[in-house]
Design a protein around this motif. Structure first.
Motif, mmCIF file in Angstrom:
data_model
loop_
_atom_site.group_PDB
_atom_site.id
_atom_site.type_symbol
_atom_site.label_atom_id
_atom_site.label_comp_id
_atom_site.label_asym_id
_atom_site.label_seq_id
_atom_site.Cartn_x
_atom_site.Cartn_y
_atom_site.Cartn_z
ATOM 1 N N GLY A 26 -10.802 -0.796 3.715
ATOM 2 C CA GLY A 26 -10.242 -1.465 2.553
ATOM 3 C C GLY A 26 -10.624 -2.924 2.504
ATOM 4 O O GLY A 26 -10.640 -3.612 3.529
ATOM 5 N N ASN A 63 -6.028 0.706 -8.441
ATOM 6 C CA ASN A 63 -6.878 0.956 -7.283
ATOM 7 C C ASN A 63 -8.300 1.282 -7.711
ATOM 8 O O ASN A 63 -8.539 1.806 -8.814
ATOM 9 C CB ASN A 63 -6.326 2.117 -6.444
ATOM 10 C CG ASN A 63 -4.900 1.862 -5.993
ATOM 11 O OD1 ASN A 63 -4.604 0.854 -5.368
ATOM 12 N ND2 ASN A 63 -3.995 2.785 -6.325
ATOM 13 N N GLU A 78 -3.929 8.418 -11.235
ATOM 14 C CA GLU A 78 -2.904 8.028 -10.269
ATOM 15 C C GLU A 78 -1.707 7.483 -11.031
ATOM 16 O O GLU A 78 -1.849 6.981 -12.149
ATOM 17 C CB GLU A 78 -3.437 6.957 -9.299
ATOM 18 C CG GLU A 78 -4.502 7.451 -8.353
ATOM 19 C CD GLU A 78 -4.988 6.364 -7.414
ATOM 20 O OE1 GLU A 78 -5.249 6.670 -6.247
ATOM 21 O OE2 GLU A 78 -5.118 5.210 -7.872
ATOM 22 N N THR A 102 -10.695 4.927 6.519
ATOM 23 C CA THR A 102 -10.943 4.225 5.267
ATOM 24 C C THR A 102 -11.234 2.765 5.571
ATOM 25 O O THR A 102 -10.764 2.216 6.582
ATOM 26 C CB THR A 102 -9.730 4.335 4.320
ATOM 27 O OG1 THR A 102 -9.998 3.614 3.119
ATOM 28 C CG2 THR A 102 -8.478 3.772 4.953
ATOM 29 N N VAL A 116 -7.908 -6.602 -7.118
ATOM 30 C CA VAL A 116 -7.382 -5.322 -6.638
ATOM 31 C C VAL A 116 -7.920 -5.055 -5.236
ATOM 32 O O VAL A 116 -8.732 -5.817 -4.702
ATOM 33 C CB VAL A 116 -7.785 -4.150 -7.568
ATOM 34 C CG1 VAL A 116 -7.217 -4.343 -8.967
ATOM 35 C CG2 VAL A 116 -9.304 -3.995 -7.623
ATOM 36 N N GLY A 117 -7.480 -3.969 -4.675
ATOM 37 C CA GLY A 117 -8.030 -3.503 -3.413
ATOM 38 C C GLY A 117 -9.009 -2.367 -3.660
ATOM 39 O O GLY A 117 -8.767 -1.496 -4.497
ATOM 40 N N ILE A 118 -10.119 -2.392 -2.946
ATOM 41 C CA ILE A 118 -11.103 -1.307 -3.012
ATOM 42 C C ILE A 118 -11.035 -0.546 -1.696
ATOM 43 O O ILE A 118 -11.111 -1.143 -0.615
ATOM 44 C CB ILE A 118 -12.526 -1.833 -3.247
ATOM 45 C CG1 ILE A 118 -12.617 -2.540 -4.603
ATOM 46 C CG2 ILE A 118 -13.533 -0.684 -3.183
ATOM 47 C CD1 ILE A 118 -13.994 -3.103 -4.903
ATOM 48 N N ALA A 119 -10.878 0.755 -1.785
ATOM 49 C CA ALA A 119 -10.833 1.604 -0.597
ATOM 50 C C ALA A 119 -12.151 2.356 -0.477
ATOM 51 O O ALA A 119 -12.564 3.065 -1.403
ATOM 52 C CB ALA A 119 -9.670 2.582 -0.684
ATOM 53 N N GLY A 140 0.792 -1.223 0.000
ATOM 54 C CA GLY A 140 0.000 0.000 0.000
ATOM 55 C C GLY A 140 0.819 1.264 0.000
ATOM 56 O O GLY A 140 0.321 2.346 -0.296
ATOM 57 N N GLY A 184 0.133 1.777 -8.967
ATOM 58 C CA GLY A 184 -0.789 0.724 -8.587
ATOM 59 C C GLY A 184 -2.085 0.705 -9.383
ATOM 60 O O GLY A 184 -2.331 1.523 -10.265
ATOM 61 N N ASN A 200 -9.060 3.871 -11.045
ATOM 62 C CA ASN A 200 -7.986 4.713 -11.593
ATOM 63 C C ASN A 200 -7.797 4.362 -13.060
ATOM 64 O O ASN A 200 -8.216 3.293 -13.532
ATOM 65 C CB ASN A 200 -6.696 4.633 -10.773
ATOM 66 C CG ASN A 200 -5.959 3.312 -10.881
ATOM 67 O OD1 ASN A 200 -6.250 2.468 -11.707
ATOM 68 N ND2 ASN A 200 -4.990 3.130 -10.014
ATOM 69 N N TYR A 251 -12.154 2.792 -5.846
ATOM 70 C CA TYR A 251 -12.675 3.521 -4.689
ATOM 71 C C TYR A 251 -14.203 3.556 -4.743
ATOM 72 O O TYR A 251 -14.793 3.577 -5.834
ATOM 73 C CB TYR A 251 -12.134 4.955 -4.666
ATOM 74 C CG TYR A 251 -10.623 5.039 -4.659
ATOM 75 C CD1 TYR A 251 -9.910 4.965 -3.470
ATOM 76 C CD2 TYR A 251 -9.918 5.177 -5.852
ATOM 77 C CE1 TYR A 251 -8.521 5.025 -3.463
ATOM 78 C CE2 TYR A 251 -8.523 5.234 -5.860
ATOM 79 C CZ TYR A 251 -7.839 5.156 -4.662
ATOM 80 O OH TYR A 251 -6.464 5.210 -4.669
#
Length: 787
Positions: free
Chosen positions: A503, A591, A586, A501, A517-520, A183, A589, A549, A593
């Motif tokens: 995640g 990402n 960005e 946040t 992927v990671g979702i924030a 991260g 990475g 992104n 959201y």
């Protein structure tokens, strides 16, 4: 020695200045090629040996808590050769002499001491022993940053308790060739370290007896990785797995491969520029020699030399210059590769990373040089072969003198006579003039390509870490924190502002494409962690939908308004269909959201958080650090400015070194092109210039004719070079873009000015050299006619 060989040496002696300039241009191109390929082979070889000898895993997966018997079932999956379970936890780290808290990734070692996968290479000390409490091995990069040696101690907060760790070994691992905190996106060898501890001690410390939370797999030859990961996910899903991934998603592996990609790109673009310029220079030099030696060619043929012998004589001249440049470039490239490999060893930790001279690259360099020499001069040499002796004995027909295109439309009688002569000379030889302008513009372009990375890096840091991410500290929690923990953090002394946040790991699908992927989940209207578009405008967090992104959107092929499927890989694993509401810009990475409240509703949970962003009073930083060190629920702390500072210090020396090389190579091109064009013009106009001297013109007035032509070429080349440099920078940005990072296309005015200044300086030096030759012009020899 044959007579033609003696003539060849005399010709080289007369052309020594031009020959050296051309050889230097060739040497520059070959040096970049050999440097890039040797560094590539060295790094690739070091990577492959490390991965092979220390059994780097093919598949990775994490979960919350898996029983040990599950490991046997995992090992029975078709295609799995070896399976190894382990414990992996992030904990806070307290190091003597470092005020701010660090982060340690603790990884368990099997009790037998025999690791099956991701084995350690101990560079100093020994492996930790399970019956000795608190013994650990530490990554070499972290140890070097703090001057740690076996026998030193550090403190960690493990499961809420402060524990002393005694370092007994310094280690390297194929899993962590470069250390980047998850991260974070930026290497920080001072505040992030990898520690290995015995399985028994970690089980006791984290209450994980008879369990594992991470598994690594080695695949059998010919196994299908995707099928193995699918079966692995099915087995581990009930235990909180967030999805298996292969080594291509390992951050360290990605960074090494990205560097290898950059070397391959360098080995393609730069040599193409240099060798193209060299081909042009060889063409104009050989064409002029053949034009000057028409009588000699006729005499050679009259004495019985065949067309083949005459043609090979001039090709030998070209090949001597080209191969001389190739040899010089090869040696220089090997020297640069040795320095580059040594520099890589500071960033990428391999047991052995020694220079490997790629013989195939050296042979390819010889082939490329020969090919460029032949292609660049074949037309001129063919002309010497086909020239009949009788025609060669006659002088070339004089040029046709008539008003030029410029003179027809503009009142050139108002211009000085010297400037009119310059304009006429340029327009009567449009191909040579255009090629000269293009060659000088290439020097400008090379300087821009070599220097814009500093502009891009500064913009990246400003955009990503000052305009978008405006927090001072980023916190990660061991478990999702409740509202009471969040309230307590926000009211710590020195904390001015805080945001939370949530995640989760997820797999996003659009049509036939998918990506893990990671979702924030972000709060509405965040001020510390803002999302920006490509125009630097703030992107508001919508109540519904998902934001991607731009890099992730490109991989998925999704656009604003498209509906994507989201499978959350945690808890109840809900599946959502969400509209893409915005694209976020960005440079690091992949990402995604969404609104934090919508994510809570999808997970059917309360207002918990997995991380927090803090803005703190700089005068109370130490107080905040001390408070965070004693909080048992905090797994990691990322200090934005210290990470940026460490990153800038790490790459500053490398960028300055590469920029110095680029400046040198660009100066070589500029001097090579300008000097050769000036010498050719001097040779062609020597009779005219000598006539002017006899008529009473002084040296300065005569020099104005020739140097004015050079100056005109340079002035036209500067804007063209700026445009070419921008286009090449754009091509390089596209070529170097990876999932880990993207380089913004930013070229500041200072970079354009710097490139133009260097080329103007190189032109001035060339002009001074040529002017000295004008002063030494032999008037009698120049005025002789060939009747």
């Amino acid at each position: 020695m044959r007579k033609l060989d003696r003539k060849l040496l005399r010709d080289l002696s007369q052309l020594k200045g031009q020959s050296i300039a051309i050889a230097m241009v060739i040497a520059a191109g070959i040096a970049v090629f050999v440097m890039s390929m040797c560094a590539y082979v060295s790094m690739k070889g070091g990577q492959q040996r490390f991965y092979r000898d220390f059994a780097f895993a093919d598949i990775f997966a994490e979960a919350k808590r898996c029983p040990e018997p599950l490991l046997e079932r995992i090992g029975q999956i078709s295609g799995v050769a070896t399976a190894e379970g382990r414990l992996v936890f992030d904990v806070l780290l307290i190091v003597s002499g470092m005020q701010e808290p660090g982060t340690a990734k603790l990884i368990s070692l099997p009790e037998s001491g025999d690791q099956k996968l991701n084995r350690l290479h101990i560079t100093r000390g020994r492996m930790p022993e399970s019956d000795r409490t608190g013994e650990v091995a530490v990554s070499e990069m972290f140890a070097e940053a703090h001057g740690i040696v076996p026998g030193d101690e550090v403190s960690t907060v493990i499961n809420g308790r402060l524990q002393q760790l005694r370092i007994v070994g310094i280690a390297l691992s194929p899993e962590f060739v470069i250390q980047i905190q998850g991260g974070g996106g930026l290497p920080d060898k001072k505040r992030y370290g990898i520690f290995w501890m015995s399985q028994r001690q970690m089980e006791a410390a984290f209450d994980m007896s008879g369990a594992f939370n991470s598994v690594t797999l080695k695949l059998a030859y010919g196994a299908n990785p995707q099928q193995v990961m699918t079966h692995l996910d099915q087995l581990m899903e009930p235990y909180g797995s967030v999805g298996a991934y292969d080594r291509d998603e390992n951050v360290s592996h990605q960074f090494v491969n990205d560097e290898l990609l950059q070397l391959r790109t360098m080995a393609t673009i730069a040599p193409a520029i240099f060798l193209s310029v060299a081909a042009f220079l060889l063409n104009i030099v050989v064409s002029r020699i053949i034009a000057q030696q028409r009588e000699q060619i006729a005499a050679l043929k009259a004495f019985g030399y065949s067309n083949f012998e005459v043609g090979m004589h001039y090709l030998d001249l070209v090949l001597l210059i080209a191969i001389g440049g190739m040899l010089l470039g090869t040696f220089f490239g090997i020297w640069m590769a040795a320095n580059l490999t040594e520099m890589y060893q500071e960033f990428y930790k391999f047991p052995v990373l020694s220079l490997m001279i790629d013989r195939m690259s050296v042979l390819l360099a010889l082939l490329l040089t020969t090919l460029v020499a032949l292609l660049g001069t074949w037309h001129a040499v063919r002309k010497s072969i086909t020239l009949p002796p009788a025609e060669a004995m006659r002088p070339e027909p004089p040029p046709t003198y008539r008003p030029t295109l410029i003179e027809r439309f503009f009142p050139t009688e108002l211009l000085p006579a010297a400037l009119r002569m310059v304009i006429r000379n340029v327009q009567r030889k449009p191909v040579k003039s255009a090629a000269s302008v293009l060659g000088i513009s290439m020097a400008v372009a090379v300087l821009i390509v070599g220097s814009f990375s500093l502009d891009a890096l500064q913009y990246l840091i400003d955009f990503q870490f000052r305009m978008a991410q405006r927090q001072d500290l980023s916190l990660g929690f061991v478990e999702p924190a409740t509202s009471s923990v969040i309230y307590e953090l926000s009211h710590l002394p020195g904390v001015l502002e805080s945001e939370t946040t949530r995640g989760v790991a997820a797999r996003i699908r659009f049509q036939q494409r998918s990506k893990r992927v990671g979702i924030a989940g972000l709060i509405p209207n965040p001020q510390l962690f803002r999302l920006l578009d490509d125009q630097e405008n703030v992107v508001q967090v919508p109540e519904r939908g998902i934001m991607l992104n731009s890099a992730l959107a490109d991989i998925l092929g999704a656009e604003v308004g498209d509906l994507v499927s989201v499978e959350v890989l945690e808890d109840e694993r809900p599946k959502l269909d969400l509209e893409v509401t915005a694209l976020v810009n960005e440079f690091g990475g992949l990402n995604a959201y969404m609104n934090k409240q919508e994510l809570h509703e999808a997970l059917q949970e309360s207002q918990v958080a997995t991380g927090a962003f803090l803005r703190v009073d700089q005068n109370l930083l130490d107080t905040v650090y001390q408070e965070l060190k004693i909080r048992p629920g905090i797994a990691n702390v990322t200090i934005k400015m210290t990470a940026i500072k460490s990153f800038m210090e790490t790459i500053a020396e490398n960028m300055l070194t590469m920029r110095s090389f680029n400046i040198f190579f660009a100066v070589v091109i500029a001097i090579g092109v300008v000097y050769n064009c000036a010498r050719i013009s001097l040779s062609e106009q020597s009779r005219d210039l000598a006539t002017m001297r006899v008529m009473g013109f002084n040296n300065m007035e005569v020099s104005t004719i020739l140097l004015g032509e050079i100056g005109l070429f340079t002035l036209v080349a500067l804007p063209l070079g700026c445009l070419l440099g921008y286009l090449l920078a754009w091509a390089m940005v596209l070529g170097l873009a990876t999932e880990n990072y993207r380089i913004p296309l930013v070229v500041n005015n200072t970079t354009f000015a710097f490139a133009c200044t260097i080329v103007l300086a190189a032109t001035f030096v060339s002009g001074v050299i040529v002017q000295r030759r004008i002063r030494k012009l032999d008037l009698v020899s120049a005025l002789k006619t060939r009747d």
